[in-house]
Structures are given as C-alpha cells and as structure tokens.
Design an enzyme around this catalytic site. Structure first.
Site, PDB file in Angstrom:
ATOM      1  N   TRP A  82     -11.406 112.380   2.705  1.00  0.00           N
ATOM      2  CA  TRP A  82     -10.981 110.887   2.594  1.00  0.00           C
ATOM      3  C   TRP A  82     -11.356 110.459   1.189  1.00  0.00           C
ATOM      4  O   TRP A  82     -11.064 109.175   0.863  1.00  0.00           O
ATOM      5  CB  TRP A  82     -11.725 110.225   3.800  1.00  0.00           C
ATOM      6  CG  TRP A  82     -13.227 110.709   3.598  1.00  0.00           C
ATOM      7  CD1 TRP A  82     -13.858 111.422   4.784  1.00  0.00           C
ATOM      8  CD2 TRP A  82     -14.395 110.209   2.639  1.00  0.00           C
ATOM      9  NE1 TRP A  82     -15.226 111.741   4.267  1.00  0.00           N
ATOM     10  CE2 TRP A  82     -15.485 110.733   3.344  1.00  0.00           C
ATOM     11  CE3 TRP A  82     -14.468 109.400   1.659  1.00  0.00           C
ATOM     12  CZ2 TRP A  82     -16.776 110.453   2.907  1.00  0.00           C
ATOM     13  CZ3 TRP A  82     -15.832 109.405   1.228  1.00  0.00           C
ATOM     14  CH2 TRP A  82     -16.923 109.930   1.494  1.00  0.00           C
ATOM     15  N   ASN A  83     -12.035 111.239   0.178  1.00  0.00           N
ATOM     16  CA  ASN A  83     -12.607 110.570  -0.906  1.00  0.00           C
ATOM     17  C   ASN A  83     -11.730 110.555  -1.944  1.00  0.00           C
ATOM     18  O   ASN A  83     -11.638 109.576  -2.720  1.00  0.00           O
ATOM     19  CB  ASN A  83     -13.836 111.510  -1.178  1.00  0.00           C
ATOM     20  CG  ASN A  83     -13.458 112.777  -1.727  1.00  0.00           C
ATOM     21  OD1 ASN A  83     -12.804 113.184  -0.923  1.00  0.00           O
ATOM     22  ND2 ASN A  83     -14.556 113.212  -2.521  1.00  0.00           N
ATOM     23  N   LYS A 105      -2.560 117.281   7.213  1.00  0.00           N
ATOM     24  CA  LYS A 105      -3.494 116.656   8.197  1.00  0.00           C
ATOM     25  C   LYS A 105      -4.419 115.989   7.438  1.00  0.00           C
ATOM     26  O   LYS A 105      -5.571 116.642   6.623  1.00  0.00           O
ATOM     27  CB  LYS A 105      -4.185 117.707   9.214  1.00  0.00           C
ATOM     28  CG  LYS A 105      -5.107 116.817   9.916  1.00  0.00           C
ATOM     29  CD  LYS A 105      -6.146 117.735  10.669  1.00  0.00           C
ATOM     30  CE  LYS A 105      -7.175 116.940  11.635  1.00  0.00           C
ATOM     31  NZ  LYS A 105      -8.063 116.458  10.462  1.00  0.00           N
ATOM     32  N   PRO A 106      -4.337 114.683   7.176  1.00  0.00           N
ATOM     33  CA  PRO A 106      -5.397 113.947   6.242  1.00  0.00           C
ATOM     34  C   PRO A 106      -6.471 113.427   6.983  1.00  0.00           C
ATOM     35  O   PRO A 106      -6.567 113.638   8.374  1.00  0.00           O
ATOM     36  CB  PRO A 106      -4.526 112.746   6.014  1.00  0.00           C
ATOM     37  CG  PRO A 106      -3.634 112.477   7.050  1.00  0.00           C
ATOM     38  CD  PRO A 106      -3.361 113.710   7.531  1.00  0.00           C
ATOM     39  N   ALA A 107      -7.553 113.091   6.266  1.00  0.00           N
ATOM     40  CA  ALA A 107      -8.737 112.832   7.073  1.00  0.00           C
ATOM     41  C   ALA A 107      -8.409 111.732   7.913  1.00  0.00           C
ATOM     42  O   ALA A 107      -7.799 110.686   7.280  1.00  0.00           O
ATOM     43  CB  ALA A 107      -9.812 112.462   6.146  1.00  0.00           C
ATOM     44  N   GLY A 120     -13.052 119.922   1.637  1.00  0.00           N
ATOM     45  CA  GLY A 120     -13.830 118.831   2.762  1.00  0.00           C
ATOM     46  C   GLY A 120     -15.398 119.316   2.562  1.00  0.00           C
ATOM     47  O   GLY A 120     -15.719 120.032   1.706  1.00  0.00           O
ATOM     48  N   SER A 121     -16.026 119.132   3.772  1.00  0.00           N
ATOM     49  CA  SER A 121     -17.423 119.502   3.756  1.00  0.00           C
ATOM     50  C   SER A 121     -17.620 120.724   3.961  1.00  0.00           C
ATOM     51  O   SER A 121     -16.683 121.608   4.308  1.00  0.00           O
ATOM     52  CB  SER A 121     -18.021 118.621   4.927  1.00  0.00           C
ATOM     53  OG  SER A 121     -17.346 119.429   6.180  1.00  0.00           O
ATOM     54  N   GLU A 125     -12.131 124.069  -0.871  1.00  0.00           N
ATOM     55  CA  GLU A 125     -12.993 123.474  -1.977  1.00  0.00           C
ATOM     56  C   GLU A 125     -13.999 122.476  -1.525  1.00  0.00           C
ATOM     57  O   GLU A 125     -13.474 121.523  -0.414  1.00  0.00           O
ATOM     58  CB  GLU A 125     -12.042 122.639  -2.713  1.00  0.00           C
ATOM     59  CG  GLU A 125     -12.508 122.577  -4.466  1.00  0.00           C
ATOM     60  CD  GLU A 125     -13.105 121.242  -4.455  1.00  0.00           C
ATOM     61  OE1 GLU A 125     -14.302 121.328  -4.692  1.00  0.00           O
ATOM     62  OE2 GLU A 125     -12.477 120.202  -4.738  1.00  0.00           O
ATOM     63  N   CYS A 136     -17.229 115.564  -4.841  1.00  0.00           N
ATOM     64  CA  CYS A 136     -17.610 116.886  -4.876  1.00  0.00           C
ATOM     65  C   CYS A 136     -18.193 117.106  -6.300  1.00  0.00           C
ATOM     66  O   CYS A 136     -19.121 117.921  -6.432  1.00  0.00           O
ATOM     67  CB  CYS A 136     -16.818 117.928  -4.387  1.00  0.00           C
ATOM     68  SG  CYS A 136     -15.336 117.734  -5.156  1.00  0.00           S
ATOM     69  N   GLU A 150     -26.349 118.237  -0.396  1.00  0.00           N
ATOM     70  CA  GLU A 150     -25.430 117.295  -1.021  1.00  0.00           C
ATOM     71  C   GLU A 150     -25.718 115.972  -0.185  1.00  0.00           C
ATOM     72  O   GLU A 150     -25.862 116.012   1.079  1.00  0.00           O
ATOM     73  CB  GLU A 150     -24.163 117.796  -1.125  1.00  0.00           C
ATOM     74  CG  GLU A 150     -22.817 116.863  -1.524  1.00  0.00           C
ATOM     75  CD  GLU A 150     -21.511 117.460  -1.570  1.00  0.00           C
ATOM     76  OE1 GLU A 150     -21.213 117.901  -0.237  1.00  0.00           O
ATOM     77  OE2 GLU A 150     -20.619 117.413  -2.378  1.00  0.00           O
TER      78      GLU A 150
HETATM   79  C1  UN1 Z   1     -12.561 114.259  -9.682  1.00  0.00           C
HETATM   80  O1  UN1 Z   1     -13.947 114.528  -9.902  1.00  0.00           O
HETATM   81  O2  UN1 Z   1     -11.878 113.574 -10.157  1.00  0.00           O
HETATM   82  O3  UN1 Z   1     -13.370 116.029  -3.220  1.00  0.00           O
HETATM   83  C2  UN1 Z   1     -11.893 114.981  -8.774  1.00  0.00           C
HETATM   84  C3  UN1 Z   1     -13.659 115.904  -4.490  1.00  0.00           C
HETATM   85  C4  UN1 Z   1     -12.983 116.802  -5.146  1.00  0.00           C
HETATM   86  C5  UN1 Z   1     -11.884 115.994  -6.442  1.00  0.00           C
HETATM   87  C6  UN1 Z   1     -12.913 115.458  -7.462  1.00  0.00           C
HETATM   88  N1  UN1 Z   1     -12.091 117.681  -4.572  1.00  0.00           N
HETATM   89  O4  UN1 Z   1     -14.339 115.065  -4.924  1.00  0.00           O
END
Ligand code: UN1
Length: 501
Positions: free
Chosen positions: A159-160, A183-185, A236-237, A258, A292, A393
């Site tokens: 979602w971020n 599939k989005p959040a 995601g997480s 990631e 992240c 985190e």
């Molecule tokens: C950014 O820092 O601009 O989920 C990108 C995240 C990373 C993307 C960060 N995959 O926060």
C-alpha cells in the site's frame, strides 16, 4: 466531511477480468478509507475470492499467445501511451493517492513522477529487448540468445507506494510479453483500479492485465501456487514475502521479493550538516516513515552528535502534522489503525528498554486530528543494538539514534542488522565515502543523499533480509520477466567433422 456524505461519494470498485469489470464473488467487502479521517470512505468493493483469481489466471493464459506474438516495440508503445495518459491525469491521481494512502500531496506528486519515469524507461525496453551474440568455437557457426516472455505472471504490491510500485512491476512484465494478474494491497484499491483503467485505455487486449482486489492470503496463495503462474513479483512485508518465497520456491518458479529495511544514515564529523539534516528528516519522516527505504537508524559521529540532534529536534518541531491535501502539512497519517498501533508499540518498547525519547512519541493532541491515524515524528537517542527499535522495522516516523567514535564502529553498527536494503553516508571525505561504500552490506548506497528513492535506469533492491531474487528497475527489471533461449546456428551447410565438446 460528514460521514454520511462521504459514504455516498465513495467509488464502487470491481474486479477486472478478461477485459471486463465484474463484481467480485467473495463474501468480504473491501472498504478503503482515508487514513487522515477514517470516517471518509474512499471506495468499496466486493472482494475477489479464489474462483475469481482462477478466472483471472485463465483469462491471462488465454490472452498470452496473441500478446506474445505482438512485436515488442509495439508492446512498448502501448506502455508509452499509458504513461502519456497518466501524465495527463497526474494531479488528479496524486490527490487520490493522498486521500487513500495518506502521504502528503507533494510526495504523491513525486511518486507520480517516479512511476512515469519508470513507465517511460520500460516502454523503451520494447526496442531494446535482446540477448547477446558470441563467436562460436566452430567455423561458420553463430551463438546467440533470445529473451522470451514467461507466460502468466503475478504482481503483488503493497500500500505504501500505490502507484509507483505497481507500474514498476507491470510495465516490465507487459513489455516483455507476459500476461498479468495484479493483486494490489486491499488498503489502496481505488488507485489500483485507476492504474488498470489507464493500461486498458491505452489499448491492452482483454486478459493481458487482470485485477483482483481482495484481502487475506486466499487469493495471494492462488496467485503463487497455481500451475499456470510462471513468476511472482512481490513487494511487501517480510512475513508475507517469506511465505511467497517459500510457496514459489516449492514450485521452482522464479520469484522476486522486495521486503523490509532498517536503513542506517551515518553522519560523519566533517559532513555538511545542513545537507545531512535535510536528508535525515526526509529519510526518516518522509512518507510518514512508511517506506522500505526509510532512514530508521541514525549513526552520529560523536563530535557533531549534540549539535546535529539539537538542529534535528528544532526542525522536527516545525513539522505540521495533518491531512496531506492541506498546503503546508509536512507529515501525513499512518496508513491505518493497525500501523499506528504498531508505531506506538515500538515507541513504548523503546521507552521500556531505556532509550531516551527526544521528541514525539504520541498521537498528536489536536482534536481536529482525532479521526486520523497520526503519530508524531519521534526520535530516540541512546538506542543500543540489543533493543527492538534497533533490530525491527517500524514502518513509521520513528528514528533510532546512536553515537560512535570511530569509522570502523560506524561500519560495524551500520551492518549490525538482519536487513540490507539501503543506507546513507554523509561526509566531505570522498575516500571515507568509498571505504564505507565498499564495506556496507546493502543493495544500495547513498553518498551525501538520503536513504530513500531510486531511479528507473539503475537496479533497485537489497541484500540479506531485505530481498531475494532479481533486482527491479533497469535492465534487470525486464530480465526477471523473461526466459533466455540460447541458439546454436550452424550455417556451414555441411556435417560437423567433430563435436568439439
Ligand atoms: C522510494 O524510496 O522512493 O516499499 C521507493 C518501498 C520500496 C519503494 C521505495 N519498495 O518502500
């Protein structure tokens, strides 16, 4: 906005399968609310269930032969057209992003730009998709490689970064000739639906891109376990990422995950402190710490630590918390109540562990913010590696500070984490920056710039617990979505006299 009025305005979303918008068959209703005021309903959707996910996979499979046969430059032009359509709607989409995800409007505009640059980069890959040619050991023989699409792929996004992350996965998957189930959040379905509309309007054939909106692991599991799925791209997480990786690994398919970060910024004694200050503020509190790549550990050269922290607190105190659509607001809400509670729990644990709270630590007291999931920008000094705040985190605006005497200690502490996504090193000494770059265990390093961000033309991703599989963006981003074929072409017209190997 009064709750009742907001409800009537809420968009009603559907699933997009085989080129048609259809009602999900799941029991659960997905309700997207504004994190700045949870009474405001942004969108509702009847969730997808397992059967919908299977339909989407079947549609993708059926669309694959024709899409695979479409020339890659043509596929690229379609991505370029989608980018142009999105560019024309940039402000409107950024507003929706702020409303639905909470990040402040200037950051939402920045995210739009980033996603657009990525789409444009990947559109060009349609003309560059290629392999290598090599001389053979044999006369009149040519060795070359082709890059071919995989087939049906799943794209699962958080979602971020509700715009940039989907497009940086969808664009390379599509330009390479794959068909996608996306599939989005479930917290950001409205923006996801807009993304799919844009690709559809650009002219993607039915079934090439399908959208399933749903919550929980039911559909996510199908999108990894179904035998038609040839690759999974996930952000995601760590918890969900490990599950995706295990399920995909059991099937032996390709997967890129990631995941989280616990990214350090080191400010050395000789650094330009104003530059470092701006970078730390942006890295730690930008996007409410919900990235992240956020700066979550600050390692200060003790020679400048007191001065730097005093300036940091001064600047943190000036940040206006509130609805990201309001001009002048510098910090938006956590995305939902759960994330806000997680932030507050981490804060409580750090206090209990003996870390020294320098600022923040609470929900803001302003009654006008009572319906949003706000958390103050928070800084803890004296954080030690045995504390949770050092190791885990948070995904919120919470910064852990520690002080060091030597460069080696800074490197050791920077690497003292299970994560390895990104880091920052602020110094005027280029040799020191190079030594840090060499020694730090992260996928990305920023010298004199914040830990956050990435650019379309260079690989993005981490090491250790931050990521597995191919890097994203750049050539690597497309490579992940293609299979290589090696061709041995003999044009002697005669039988080989001997097989050399
Ligand atoms: C950014 O820092 O601009 O989920 C990108 C995240 C990373 C993307 C960060 N995959 O926060």
């Amino acid at each position: 906005m009064p709750a009742a009025a907001a409800k009537t305005d809420a968009a009603v979303l559907q699933q997009f399968i085989a080129g048609r918008w259809i009602q999900g068959s799941g029991k659960r209703e997905i309700v997207s609310v504004s994190p700045a005021d949870s009474r405001v309903v942004v969108a509702r959707a009847r969730g997808a269930d397992r059967a919908d996910a299977l339909k989407a996979l079947a549609a993708a499979q059926a669309a694959f032969p024709a899409w695979r046969a479409t020339p890659a430059p043509e596929r690229g032009r379609l991505i370029a057209k989608a980018a142009a359509l999105a560019r024309g709607r940039k402000e409107e989409l950024a507003r929706l992003m702020t409303l639905e995800e909470g990040k402040i409007y200037p950051e939402a505009l920045g995210e739009m730009d980033k996603g657009l640059a990525l789409m444009e980069w990947f559109a060009g890959e349609g003309q560059r998709l290629g392999g290598v040619t090599r001389p053979s050991e044999l006369p009149q023989n040519l060795l070359y490689t082709l890059r071919q699409p995989l087939g049906v792929v799943s794209v699962i996004t958080p979602w971020n970064f509700p715009w940039a992350i989907p497009v940086w996965k969808l664009a390379p998957a599509l330009v390479a000739g794959n068909c996608v189930v996306f599939k989005p959040a479930s917290l950001v379905p409205a923006l996801a639906a807009e993304i799919v509309k844009i690709f559809n309007e650009a002219g993607l054939p039915p079934g090439v891109l399908n959208l399933v909106i749903g919550a929980g692991s039911e559909i996510g599991d199908v999108l990894v376990e179904d035998e038609r799925v040839k690759a999974v791209s996930f952000t995601g997480s760590n918890e969900v990422g490990r599950r995706v990786h295990t399920l995909a690994g059991a099937r032996g398919i390709r997967v890129t995950c990631e995941m989280g970060g616990k990214n350090p910024a080191v400010v050395w004694g000789d650094a330009d402190l104003e530059l470092a200050l701006a970078g730390v503020l942006k890295g730690a509190f930008g996007s409410t710490g919900q990235r992240c790549t956020a700066t979550s550990r600050l390692i200060l050269d003790e020679r400048i630590a007191d001065e730097f922290l005093a300036r940091l607190l001064e600047e943190a105190a000036k940040i206006t918390i509130g609805d990201g659509l309001k001009p002048g607001v510098g910090l938006g809400p956590a995305v939902d109540e759960g994330q806000m509670k997680t932030d507050l729990e981490h804060i409580a644990a750090a206090k209990a562990a003996g870390a020294k709270l320098l600022c923040g630590g609470n929900r803001p007291k302003d009654p006008a913010l009572a319906h949003g999931w706000f958390v103050e920008p928070t800084v803890f000094d004296g954080v030690t590696p045995d504390m949770r705040l050092w190791r885990e985190e948070v995904f919120g605006p919470v910064l852990a500070v520690t002080r060091v005497k030597t460069f080696d200690e800074a490197v050791r502490l920077a690497n003292d984490t299970a994560f390895g996504l990104t880091c920052a090193f602020y110094t005027a000494d280029l040799a020191l920056a190079m030594r840090f770059t060499d020694a730090v265990e992260t996928g990305m390093v920023h010298v004199n710039s914040p830990t956050i961000g990435g650019e379309a033309s260079v690989p993005f991703g981490g090491v250790k617990g931050s990521g597995v599989g191919e890097r994203e963006m750049a050539e690597e981003g497309v490579r992940f979505f293609t299979e290589q074929k090696t061709v041995f072409l003999d044009y002697t017209g005669a039988r080989r006299s001997s097989n050399i190997y």
